[in-house]
Scaffold this active site. Structure first.
Site, PDB file in Angstrom:
ATOM      1  CG  ASP A  58       1.122  72.948  56.309  1.00 25.00           C
ATOM      2  OD1 ASP A  58       0.211  73.393  57.017  1.00 25.00           O
ATOM      3  OD2 ASP A  58       1.742  71.888  56.561  1.00 25.00           O
ATOM      4  CB  ILE A  59       6.384  71.820  57.454  1.00 23.70           C
ATOM      5  CG1 ILE A  59       7.827  71.345  57.312  1.00 23.70           C
ATOM      6  CG2 ILE A  59       5.629  70.984  58.472  1.00 23.70           C
ATOM      7  CD1 ILE A  59       8.673  71.589  58.551  1.00 23.70           C
ATOM      8  CG  ASN A 112      -8.549  73.335  61.625  1.00 22.59           C
ATOM      9  OD1 ASN A 112      -9.611  73.343  61.029  1.00 22.59           O
ATOM     10  ND2 ASN A 112      -7.469  72.753  61.132  1.00 22.59           N
ATOM     11  CD  GLN A 138      -5.858  75.953  67.442  1.00 21.18           C
ATOM     12  OE1 GLN A 138      -6.934  75.976  68.055  1.00 21.18           O
ATOM     13  NE2 GLN A 138      -5.024  76.965  67.433  1.00 21.18           N
ATOM     14  CG  HIS A 160      -2.427  78.198  61.902  1.00 21.70           C
ATOM     15  ND1 HIS A 160      -2.386  77.828  63.218  1.00 21.70           N
ATOM     16  CD2 HIS A 160      -2.802  77.089  61.207  1.00 21.70           C
ATOM     17  CE1 HIS A 160      -2.708  76.554  63.327  1.00 21.70           C
ATOM     18  NE2 HIS A 160      -2.987  76.082  62.116  1.00 21.70           N
ATOM     19  CG  HIS A 217      -4.893  75.443  57.266  1.00 21.92           C
ATOM     20  ND1 HIS A 217      -3.883  74.518  57.193  1.00 21.92           N
ATOM     21  CD2 HIS A 217      -5.265  75.475  58.569  1.00 21.92           C
ATOM     22  CE1 HIS A 217      -3.656  74.003  58.394  1.00 21.92           C
ATOM     23  NE2 HIS A 217      -4.491  74.571  59.251  1.00 21.92           N
TER      24      HIS A 217
HETATM   25  P1  AMP Z   1      -3.711  73.034  62.428  1.00 18.39           P
HETATM   26  O1  AMP Z   1      -3.872  71.533  62.464  1.00 18.39           O
HETATM   27  O2  AMP Z   1      -4.875  73.761  61.858  1.00 18.39           O
HETATM   28  O3  AMP Z   1      -3.296  73.567  63.786  1.00 18.39           O
HETATM   29  O4  AMP Z   1      -2.531  73.290  61.423  1.00 18.39           O
HETATM   30  C1  AMP Z   1      -1.189  73.236  61.771  1.00 18.39           C
HETATM   31  C2  AMP Z   1      -0.413  73.166  60.481  1.00 18.39           C
HETATM   32  O5  AMP Z   1       0.918  73.603  60.726  1.00 18.39           O
HETATM   33  C3  AMP Z   1      -0.311  71.757  59.882  1.00 18.39           C
HETATM   34  O6  AMP Z   1      -0.851  71.749  58.570  1.00 18.39           O
HETATM   35  C4  AMP Z   1       1.186  71.472  59.901  1.00 18.39           C
HETATM   36  O7  AMP Z   1       1.609  70.721  58.793  1.00 18.39           O
HETATM   37  C5  AMP Z   1       1.782  72.874  59.907  1.00 18.39           C
HETATM   38  N1  AMP Z   1       3.103  73.001  60.500  1.00 18.39           N
HETATM   39  C6  AMP Z   1       3.537  72.501  61.676  1.00 18.39           C
HETATM   40  N2  AMP Z   1       4.822  72.857  61.902  1.00 18.39           N
HETATM   41  C7  AMP Z   1       5.195  73.600  60.836  1.00 18.39           C
HETATM   42  C8  AMP Z   1       6.417  74.257  60.470  1.00 18.39           C
HETATM   43  N3  AMP Z   1       7.508  74.214  61.230  1.00 18.39           N
HETATM   44  N4  AMP Z   1       6.454  74.937  59.299  1.00 18.39           N
HETATM   45  C9  AMP Z   1       5.355  74.979  58.502  1.00 18.39           C
HETATM   46  N5  AMP Z   1       4.178  74.390  58.791  1.00 18.39           N
HETATM   47  C10 AMP Z   1       4.102  73.700  59.940  1.00 18.39           C
END
Ligand code: AMP
Ligand code: ZN
Length: 136
Positions: free
Chosen positions: A32-33, A88, A95, A101, A103
């Protein structure tokens, strides 16, 4: 169906770089970024599904098997005390990226993750209503 504007489709295709921990024909596992804790990873199908309702059963099975393998690796390599496996669906549920995805969030003593909620009460009426509506 892939969505041309979907960031996770782009990551799945390698159009946007990611720190990839695992990849096969069906899924990619990335860091995760913006991690909640050290090692926070995401499992994303290469196929675009908006959410859990849309994902195919075969893909869902593969995601959970991958989650299990990653969890074992994390347990072996990180000094974790626990692990949250979470997913989520919908804005109200947190989400933010609308490509399914999962986590994997390693948990450590005194980390700053908060997943608490108020615990409600169960009445007979509540139980009857929901057992009638939700029994499979
Ligand atoms: P959600 O809130 O469950 O939709 O999770 C989305 C997740 O994606 C968050 O934890 C973000 O930090 C992660 N995220 C968003 N963009 C990127 C990216 N380019 N590379 C890796 N993780 C990302
Ligand atoms: Zn997508």
């Amino acid at each position: 169906m892939r969505d041309n504007n979907c960031i996770f489709c782009k990551i799945a295709k390698g159009e946007i770089p990611s720190a990839t921990l695992y990849e096969d024909d069906l899924v990619k596992v990335i860091l995760d970024i913006s991690p909640a804790t050290k090692g926070h990873a995401l499992i994303l199908p290469k196929e675009h599904y908006d959410n859990f309702y849309e994902i195919s059963e075969d893909c869902a099975k593969h995601v959970i098997v991958t989650a299990k393998k990653m969890a074992e690796k994390m347990k072996e390599q990180l000094d974790l005390e626990g692990l949250n496996v979470l997913q989520n669906n919908g804005e109200i549920a947190g989400q933010t990226v609308f490509h399914y995805h999962m986590h994997l969030i390693p948990r450590y003593k005194e980390d700053q993750v908060n997943m608490d909620w108020n615990h409600g009460e169960v009445t007979e009426e509540y139980k009857e209503d929901l057992m009638q509506k939700l029994s499979l």
